[in-house]
Scaffold this motif. Structure first.
Motif, PDB file in Angstrom:
ATOM      1  N   THR A  98       0.702  11.310  -0.949  1.00  0.00           N
ATOM      2  CA  THR A  98       1.878  10.717  -0.276  1.00  0.00           C
ATOM      3  C   THR A  98       1.501  10.177   1.093  1.00  0.00           C
ATOM      4  N   SER A  99       0.646  10.912   1.782  1.00  0.00           N
ATOM      5  CA  SER A  99       0.209  10.450   3.109  1.00  0.00           C
ATOM      6  C   SER A  99      -0.587   9.155   2.996  1.00  0.00           C
TER       7      SER A  99
ATOM      8  N   LEU B  14      -0.999   3.239   3.489  1.00  0.00           N
ATOM      9  CA  LEU B  14      -1.199   1.917   2.895  1.00  0.00           C
ATOM     10  C   LEU B  14      -0.027   0.993   3.209  1.00  0.00           C
ATOM     11  N   ILE B  15       1.192   1.504   3.111  1.00  0.00           N
ATOM     12  CA  ILE B  15       2.381   0.680   3.413  1.00  0.00           C
ATOM     13  C   ILE B  15       2.379   0.263   4.874  1.00  0.00           C
TER      14      ILE B  15
ATOM     15  N   ASP C 131      -2.039 -11.409   6.546  1.00  0.00           N
ATOM     16  CA  ASP C 131      -3.347 -11.460   5.886  1.00  0.00           C
ATOM     17  C   ASP C 131      -3.224 -11.078   4.401  1.00  0.00           C
ATOM     18  N   PHE C 132      -2.326 -10.157   4.085  1.00  0.00           N
ATOM     19  CA  PHE C 132      -2.146  -9.717   2.697  1.00  0.00           C
ATOM     20  C   PHE C 132      -1.584 -10.850   1.830  1.00  0.00           C
ATOM     21  N   VAL C 133      -0.639 -11.578   2.387  1.00  0.00           N
ATOM     22  CA  VAL C 133      -0.047 -12.687   1.639  1.00  0.00           C
ATOM     23  C   VAL C 133      -1.058 -13.811   1.448  1.00  0.00           C
ATOM     24  N   SER C 134      -1.913 -14.032   2.401  1.00  0.00           N
ATOM     25  CA  SER C 134      -2.881 -15.121   2.311  1.00  0.00           C
ATOM     26  C   SER C 134      -3.970 -14.860   1.275  1.00  0.00           C
ATOM     27  N   LEU C 135      -4.058 -13.653   0.751  1.00  0.00           N
ATOM     28  CA  LEU C 135      -5.072 -13.368  -0.264  1.00  0.00           C
ATOM     29  C   LEU C 135      -4.853 -14.217  -1.509  1.00  0.00           C
TER      30      LEU C 135
END
Length: 744
Positions: free
Chosen positions: A74-75, A80-81, A90-94
């Motif tokens: 859970t931690s 990660l979130i 940066d995540f969307v640009s992947l």
């Protein structure tokens, strides 16, 4: 791999709640993982989850490990979130950097599908080969089984043919002149028979593994023929060997019988050819009447002596052969199935009456002789195991069943218990003739009958050790029966108000003290005998029993003796009551003293009353009597004297106290009437103090009487002043100046 037991490196940020050195599992409210959970190990390239869990489970429960792992997972999700939210751009640009992904997937799928098709075809080929291989293996197994069956049938055929051939050779081994003793030919024949028997044993083995086969069924007639021929040849050879006592031939024949598992025929052959003729010499048959002619009546003792002699002379050699060590002949039992069986049969046909317990003495004699005969047979057994086997044989069990010791005990029970009941049903106490009685012997026939019945239970001509528990119970029942007869009679003696209801106990109601003395004497002798010599005799007979059994028997007999001894105080009390009642008849004359001095002018008495000399006369006559002198011990005489005197003195005290009290009440009433009359007449009411009243005269007479009574007690050896009832009596009638001193 990092050591799992070592704690993780210290965090640069101190924990808000410091842990102790013994805190292994951590605080549930602590956000940091416990010391034993090292997340950095999960990133190692050679990380193995199974070994990791197996190492931790030795000191961490699995439930705790599962909880901590979920907490850590859970931690990680939260981290990660947070990371995505922090670097969302940066995540969307992947996705914009992924170009021509679909064409790449198609290029990779083609070779994979080709490999799958090749693997499928290869698998089908392998499955086909495997099925073919299994089919061929199955065919090979079936062929092997068929071959085994064929070999078995061939072996069976060869064995049958071989046995037939060997049996045809048997006549060549028989001596041409059969009436002569040809030991070598007989031995060779027995050896050939043993060989044939071993082949027959093989044949039985083959047949047992080839049942219900047509080939075997077709050969069944041939097998039965060779089997019957072998049995007949073995029987003839064994009989020939027994007649000539050829040890080698007998040994070989017995081994042949053992090989074909047919020892019963060997036992039966020996029984019919050797044992039967010998036993019929001792116990010949008489088919017409079933009675023995030329034998010793219905007793077996002499017959067994002759049979033992025949066994030693004509049967022992075979018993020695059958007990040879490692011979394989232990499976036979010639003792039981040949000798004992024939003896049993001969007795049933020649002397069937010996098994009947109708005549107990003869039955017991024959039964003990038979047990001795069985013990003699057991002496031929080479070991304890053979003795156990001999006793378990059907012939042994059947022979023992013929001796119905249960019915025998029932007859003895009726005989012994009936004798005691007959003696106790007599209407009175019957003494034994004095000329036949010794001083230490019992006196009453009832007591003599009890002791004779008790001894009868353990006599050699009555007792059966296998029924010793029943005879012990009978002994205790006899003692209980005598005790019940005695206690019921003494109880009926007390209930003298309803004499008609005492039917059966007239002996007790009509018994005088001298008769009861006989009971006291006999009870003492019975207790002494039962707890002494009688008990020792029983323990000697049962000395082979375990110690706990002997202790139980001893306690039972001693308890029976105690029950007899418990009646002594009751009988003594009955004697005392009878004597006291006789003395009370003289004490009733006290009432005449009042009539003598009431309203008379008789002077003050100077001597005692005549009745005093008769108060203790019944007691004195009883103690000086011949029966009390010879049948009672000094201790019992003193006990009777003390008890009777106390009761008589108490009765004396009660009567005197009542008489004096009534006299004083009467005198007081008369005095009041006299004073009233004088007042009405005007006379002087002065009464001289020197005049003696009627009560004073009565008390003086009673005082003189109790002094004479005390002198009579001193003649019996008792001090009246020591008796509490006499002290009360003295206080009641003694003058005032002599109240404190008792003298006479």
């Amino acid at each position: 791999m990092q050591d799992l037991q070592s704690p993780p490196p210290p965090s640069p940020t101190p924990s808000p709640h410091p842990r102790s050195t013994t805190d292994l599992f951590g605080d549930p409210s602590d956000p940091n993982p416990p010391q034993w959970l090292n997340p950095s190990l999960f990133q190692s390239q050679n990380f193995d989850p199974q070994s990791y869990i197996s190492d931790l489970r030795t000191f961490v429960p699995l439930q705790t490990l599962r909880t901590e792992l979920k907490t850590h997972f859970t931690s990680l999700q939260h981290d990660l979130i947070e990371l995505i939210n922090r670097d969302y751009a940066d995540f969307v640009s992947l996705s914009t950097n992924l170009i021509d992904v679909d064409s790449s997937v198609v290029r990779m799928r083609a070779p994979l599908l080709e490999i799958r098709e090749k693997l499928g075809s290869f698998r089908e080929s392998l499955i086909g080969c495997l099925c073919l291989l299994q089919e061929r293996l199955k065919q090979r197994d079936e062929a092997g089984e068929a071959r085994e069956v064929l070999e078995l049938l061939l072996d069976t055929f060869h064995v049958v043919s071989k046995v037939e051939k060997l049996i045809k050779e048997l006549p060549n081994c028989v001596p041409s002149n059969g009436g002569q003793d040809d030991r070598e030919s007989r031995e060779s024949q027995s050896m050939l028979l043993e060989r044939i028997a071993s082949e027959m044993n093989r044949l039985k083995f083959y047949i047992s593994h080839a049942k219900n086969m047509p080939f075997i069924e077709n050969m069944e007639k041939r097998i039965m023929n060779v089997s019957s021929l072998l049995d007949a040849s073995l029987g003839n050879c064994l009989v020939d060997g027994l007649e000539n006592k050829d040890v080698n031939a007998i040994y070989n024949c017995l081994r042949a019988y053992a090989a074909i598992d047919n020892t019963k025929n060997a036992e039966e052959t020996f029984r019919l050819s050797v044992v039967g003729p010998l036993i019929r010499k001792v116990i010949p048959e008489n088919a017409a009447s079933g009675v023995v002619s030329g034998s010793s009546g219905n007793e077996l003792e002499e017959d067994y002596v002759k049979i033992k002699k025949y066994i030693e002379e004509d049967c022992k050699f075979l018993l020695d052969i059958s007990s040879i060590e490692n011979s394989g002949l232990h499976v036979s039992s010639f003792l039981a199935n040949s000798i004992l069986k024939e003896v049993h049969s001969a007795i049933q046909k020649g002397k069937p009456v010996v098994f009947s317990p109708g005549r107990p003495s003869v039955f017991l004699k024959n039964y003990k002789a038979s047990l001795d005969f069985l013990a003699h047979l057991e002496g031929y057994c080479p070991s304890r195991a053979e003795v156990v086997k001999f006793r378990s044989e059907a012939a042994y069990v059947d022979f023992m069943k013929q001796w119905n010791v249960g019915v025998y005990f029932s007859l003895r029970f009726q005989e012994i218990a009936g004798a005691l009941d007959s003696a106790l049903s007599v209407g009175g106490l019957v003494p034994v003739a004095s000329d036949k009685r010794k001083p230490q012997d019992l006196i009453l026939k009832q007591s003599v009958s009890l002791l004779e019945c008790l001894r009868s239970c353990w006599r050699d001509d009555v007792l059966v050790l296998s029924c010793s528990d029943k005879f012990l119970r009978l002994s205790l029942q006899l003692i209980s029966r005598f005790s019940s007869w005695l206690s019921a009679g003494l109880a009926a003696r007390k209930a003298t108000d309803n004499v008609g209801s005492n039917t059966g106990f007239e002996w007790a109601v009509s018994a005088v003290p001298d008769d009861l003395v006989y009971i006291v004497h006999d009870l003492n002798r019975l207790v002494e005998e039962v707890c002494g010599d009688y008990l020792e005799h029983i323990l000697e007979l049962l000395k082979s029993c375990p110690a706990e059994v002997c202790d139980f028997v001893k306690q039972s007999i001693l308890q029976g003796g105690t029950s007899l001894k418990g009646h002594l105080p009751i009988v003594m009390s009955a004697i005392i009551d009878t004597i006291v009642e006789k003395s009370a008849e003289d004490l009733r004359q006290l009432k005449g003293i009042t009539a003598t001095y009431r309203m008379t002018n008789k002077p003050l008495p100077v001597r005692h009353s005549p009745y005093v000399s008769g108060v203790l006369r019944p007691l004195k006559e009883f103690l000086e009597g011949e029966r009390a002198a010879t049948c009672l011990t000094n201790e019992m005489r003193n006990e009777l004297l003390q008890g009777a005197v106390l009761e008589i003195t108490q009765r004396y005290n009660d009567l005197v106290s009542e008489l004096v009290s009534m006299s004083r009440r009467t005198e007081s009433s008369l005095q009041k009437l006299r004073l009233g009359a004088q007042r009405r007449a005007g006379a002087s009411s002065d009464v001289s103090d020197h005049n003696l009243s009627d009560t004073d005269k009565i008390c003086m007479q009673l005082f003189l009487d109790i002094q004479e009574y005390a002198r009579s007690l001193s003649l019996l050896g008792l001090d009246a002043a020591s008796l509490p009832p006499y002290q009360s009596l003295w206080q009641c009638v003694a003058p005032a100046e002599r109240q404190n001193t008792i003298s006479f």
